[in-house]
Structure formats: structure tokens, C-alpha cells
Design a protein around this motif. Structure first.
Motif, PDB file in Angstrom:
ATOM      1  N   LEU A 275       0.907  -1.217  -0.114  1.00 47.81           N
ATOM      2  CA  LEU A 275       0.065   0.145   0.045  1.00 47.81           C
ATOM      3  C   LEU A 275       0.784   1.285  -0.051  1.00 47.81           C
ATOM      4  O   LEU A 275       0.498   2.282  -0.653  1.00 47.81           O
ATOM      5  N   GLY A 276       2.041   1.080   0.622  1.00 49.39           N
ATOM      6  CA  GLY A 276       2.944   2.266   0.701  1.00 49.39           C
ATOM      7  C   GLY A 276       3.789   2.860  -0.581  1.00 49.39           C
ATOM      8  O   GLY A 276       3.644   3.771  -1.101  1.00 49.39           O
ATOM      9  N   LEU A 284       0.551  10.409  -3.269  1.00 53.73           N
ATOM     10  CA  LEU A 284      -0.082  10.464  -2.063  1.00 53.73           C
ATOM     11  C   LEU A 284       0.866  10.605  -0.809  1.00 53.73           C
ATOM     12  O   LEU A 284       0.262  11.118   0.525  1.00 53.73           O
ATOM     13  N   THR A 285       2.170  10.006  -0.882  1.00 48.87           N
ATOM     14  CA  THR A 285       2.958  10.124   0.167  1.00 48.87           C
ATOM     15  C   THR A 285       4.210  10.570  -0.342  1.00 48.87           C
ATOM     16  O   THR A 285       4.615  10.497  -1.545  1.00 48.87           O
ATOM     17  N   ASP A 286       5.066  11.236   0.645  1.00 51.72           N
ATOM     18  CA  ASP A 286       6.205  11.734   0.280  1.00 51.72           C
ATOM     19  C   ASP A 286       7.571  10.742   0.212  1.00 51.72           C
ATOM     20  O   ASP A 286       8.509  10.994  -0.287  1.00 51.72           O
ATOM     21  N   THR A 290       5.890   2.494   4.349  1.00 48.47           N
ATOM     22  CA  THR A 290       4.871   1.710   4.640  1.00 48.47           C
ATOM     23  C   THR A 290       3.619   2.590   4.937  1.00 48.47           C
ATOM     24  O   THR A 290       3.676   3.639   5.375  1.00 48.47           O
ATOM     25  N   ALA A 291       2.328   2.063   4.528  1.00 47.51           N
ATOM     26  CA  ALA A 291       1.237   2.841   5.193  1.00 47.51           C
ATOM     27  C   ALA A 291       0.020   1.870   5.384  1.00 47.51           C
ATOM     28  O   ALA A 291       0.141   0.798   4.546  1.00 47.51           O
ATOM     29  N   GLU A 298      -7.171   8.768   5.855  1.00 46.65           N
ATOM     30  CA  GLU A 298      -7.079   9.963   6.595  1.00 46.65           C
ATOM     31  C   GLU A 298      -6.614  11.213   5.871  1.00 46.65           C
ATOM     32  O   GLU A 298      -7.013  12.278   6.004  1.00 46.65           O
ATOM     33  N   THR A 299      -5.624  10.840   5.046  1.00 45.19           N
ATOM     34  CA  THR A 299      -4.775  12.131   4.238  1.00 45.19           C
ATOM     35  C   THR A 299      -5.350  11.969   2.864  1.00 45.19           C
ATOM     36  O   THR A 299      -4.449  12.933   2.172  1.00 45.19           O
TER      37      THR A 299
END
Ligand code: GLU
Length: 318
Positions: A275-276, A284-286, A290-291, A298-299
Motif C-alpha cells: 500500500l505504501g 499520496l505520500t512523500d 509503509t502505510a 485519513e490523508t
């Protein structure tokens, strides 16, 4: 009797409904899984419902094992359908009713054109490789039809208006398409009786109360036809989010036929790692770490999604 799923259901318009609709003609690749993830996160971040629909209308091309594996892969990552998955192969009566409604409105006609006639050199080509239908069978008289019926099995086409369909795609911005000029009368039932993708998708998205469609860029040119059909059937069209092409870490487009299927070997990675990596590739993430689904819900924001192309990190590539 109609086999509409919820004939009496009052659809709660305030609650978002998203869906993931794979065609089980092969196994999912991570581009498909990413699409499912974005559809899931987008509705779940607003407290909505996520539905899986198996687009197995073309029985010759689809297989039950791929459908099962698709559902299993999503489940392993924590993405469960909030309703039992819908199988298009079980809904022919429903699609038949929709074609009947078009027919009653005088919008359909049998088309006897062969493939080579359709692809004739003079037919205008579309950006997606298709051709604008010439309208050769649009105004056949009864005698001409009877003659053609003797040697050919027709498909059913729907007459489209000379009208611009405009919508705001959440990723691509405004999309405008004139149905008559850019698409032409399109097929709603093939000559072998199989209902066409455009018809089934519009009918199913409407019937399930889908408010948001997340899918690959290649289907953006289908949205105007689907919006037009949905309005004809009395449904409210959803919001569309056509996500950019997903490539492997070398920039090669993923494809079902090129052995890019998600392997069970890769699924042994912790699901938070998968998922990360997916979330990172989408923007979606920097960091590629892991996520959890909960963290991503949430984000989640469409503003963060990469607009150009999406490259999967090495860890998700063969
Ligand atoms: N079944 C289509 C596919 O697997 C997607 C259809 C859609 O999302 O509208 O490419």
C-alpha cells in the motif's frame, strides 16, 4: 421481471459510492490495483461505499479464476466490496431492458456493416484508434434490412445527437466531446448478442448509484457516451477521475498480456509495504515506505495525485 438489483432502493445521494470494475480477461496488474486503491480511498475518505463489479460480459475472453483472484488480491490488501460483487454476466435481462428503452425511443437500429467496411480508408480515425461510424445503416428501409438479414447478423447501434457532452474530470480537468463528430452511433449490443461495454457500464453505474468513477486514462473518451446514456436512462452521472497511465519502474506501460500480473510472490510482502509503494507512486505520500489503509484514508486528496504518468517503485515490479 426486471432483475434490477434494488428496484425499490432509495439511493442516498449524500453518500458517495465508488466502484472498481475489472474485466477478468487476465489477472490484475499493479496499475489496476492502484486504480482500485484510489477508488477505495476516495469514497472511504468521505464515509462512502465501495463496490466491486466484475465485467465478464464477454464470456469467451473472461475467466472465473481471474475474477476470483482479483477479489482475493483486493481482500488481501483490505479492500472489501461493501456489497456482494456484481457479475455482469448475470445481468443480461437488465441490459436487455435498457436496450428496449432505447429502441422504444426510436434510438436504435440494426447495423450490418462488416469489420472491413467499418475500417474503410475514408472513415475518420479517433485518438483511441477507433473510427467514427459512417452511418451507413442509419436509414435503411425495410426491404434493404430484410435483404441484409438473409446473409448477415446485425449488431444494434444507438443514434447519437450532434451535441457536445462536457464534464469536469477531477484529474484531467474539462473534457468536451461532440458525440456525432467524435464518436458516431455506437454499438449497444454486438451481433453475437453480447451487450456492449458502454451500455452495461452506464446501466450498472446508474443502477448501483455510483457517484464517482475512478479508472484509467484510456477510458476518458468513453465517459461522454456513458454520461449521455445515463441521462437517457434517468440516472445522475457520476464524477469522473481518469488516472494517468501506470508504468513499471523503467517507464514501460503495464499490460495484462505482458506478464505483469500481480504475483503471489509479491503479495507475500507485508500489505502495508504494498500500500505504501502504491500510494507513493500516485503522489499520496512523500516517501516510498509503509502505510495502512486507515492512514491513507485519513490523508487522501485528489490534489496530490500525479497528473502526468505514474511509475511504480522497483519493489512492485518483476
Ligand atoms: N472493465 C474495464 C477494464 O477493466 C473498466 C471499466 C470501467 O472502469 O469503466 O478496463
Amino acid at each position: 421481471m426486471s432483475n434490477t438489483r434494488n428496484p425499490n432502493a432509495i439511493i442516498d445521494k449524500s453518500s458517495p459510492v465508488g466502484r472498481f470494475a475489472p474485466t477478468p480477461s487476465g489477472d490484475l496488474h499493479f496499475g489496476n490495483v492502484l486504480c482500485a486503491l484510489l477508488a477505495y480511498l476516495s469514497v472511504k475518505s468521505r464515509g462512502g461505499k465501495f463496490i466491486v463489479r466484475i465485467e465478464d460480459l464477454d464470456k469467451a475472453r473472461c475467466n472465473a479464476a481471474s475474477a476470483e483472484r482479483a477479489i482475493d488480491i483486493l481482500a488481501r490488501l483490505g479492500m472489501h466490496s461493501d456489497e456482494p460483487p456484481i457479475y455482469q454476466s448475470e445481468r443480461s435481462n437488465f441490459y436487455g431492458e435498457k436496450v428496449d428503452a432505447l429502441e422504444k425511443a426510436g434510438l436504435t437500429y440494426p447495423c450490418f456493416c462488416t469489420r472491413s467496411e467499418l475500417l474503410s480508408a475514408t472513415a475518420p480515425r479517433l485518438s483511441d484508434g477507433g473510427v467514427v461510424y459512417s452511418g451507413a445503416c442509419r436509414n435503411l428501409n425495410d426491404a434493404q434490412k430484410s435483404e441484409l438479414y438473409k446473409s448477415r447478423k446485425p449488431c444494434t447501434r444507438v443514434r447519437v445527437p450532434d451535441e457536445d457532452i462536457v464534464f469536469e474530470d477531477k484529474v484531467k480537468g474539462e473534457i468536451r466531446q461532440n458525440l456525432a463528430q467524435r464518436c458516431g452511433d455506437f454499438i449497444v449490443r454486438r451481433s453475437d448478442g453480447v451487450y456492449a461495454y458502454q451500455l452495461a457500464v452506464a446501466a450498472d453505474d446508474g443502477d448501483s448509484g455510483v457517484t464517482e468513477v475512478v479508472r484509467g486514462d484510456d477510458l476518458a473518451t468513453s465517459a461522454p457516451r456513458q454520461i449521455w446514456l445515463m441521462k437517457f436512462f434517468g440516472y445522475t452521472p457520476p464524477t469522473y477521475c481518469h488516472i494517468p497511465l501506470v508504468c513499471d519502474s523503467h517507464g514501460r506501460k503495464l499490460s495484462k498480456s505482458d506478464g505483469d500480473a500481480v504475483s503471489y510472490n509479491l503479495l507475500r510482502l507485508p500489505k502495508e509495504r504494498i500500500l505504501g509503494a502504491l500510494a507513493f507512486s500516485a503522489g499520496l505520500t512523500d516517501a516510498d515506505g509503509t502505510a495502512t489503509l486507515e492512514e491513507l484514508i485519513e490523508t487522501f486528496s485528489w490534489d496530490r495525485i500525479n497528473r502526468n504518468s505514474i511509475r511504480l517503485p522497483d519493489i512492485l515490479c518483476r
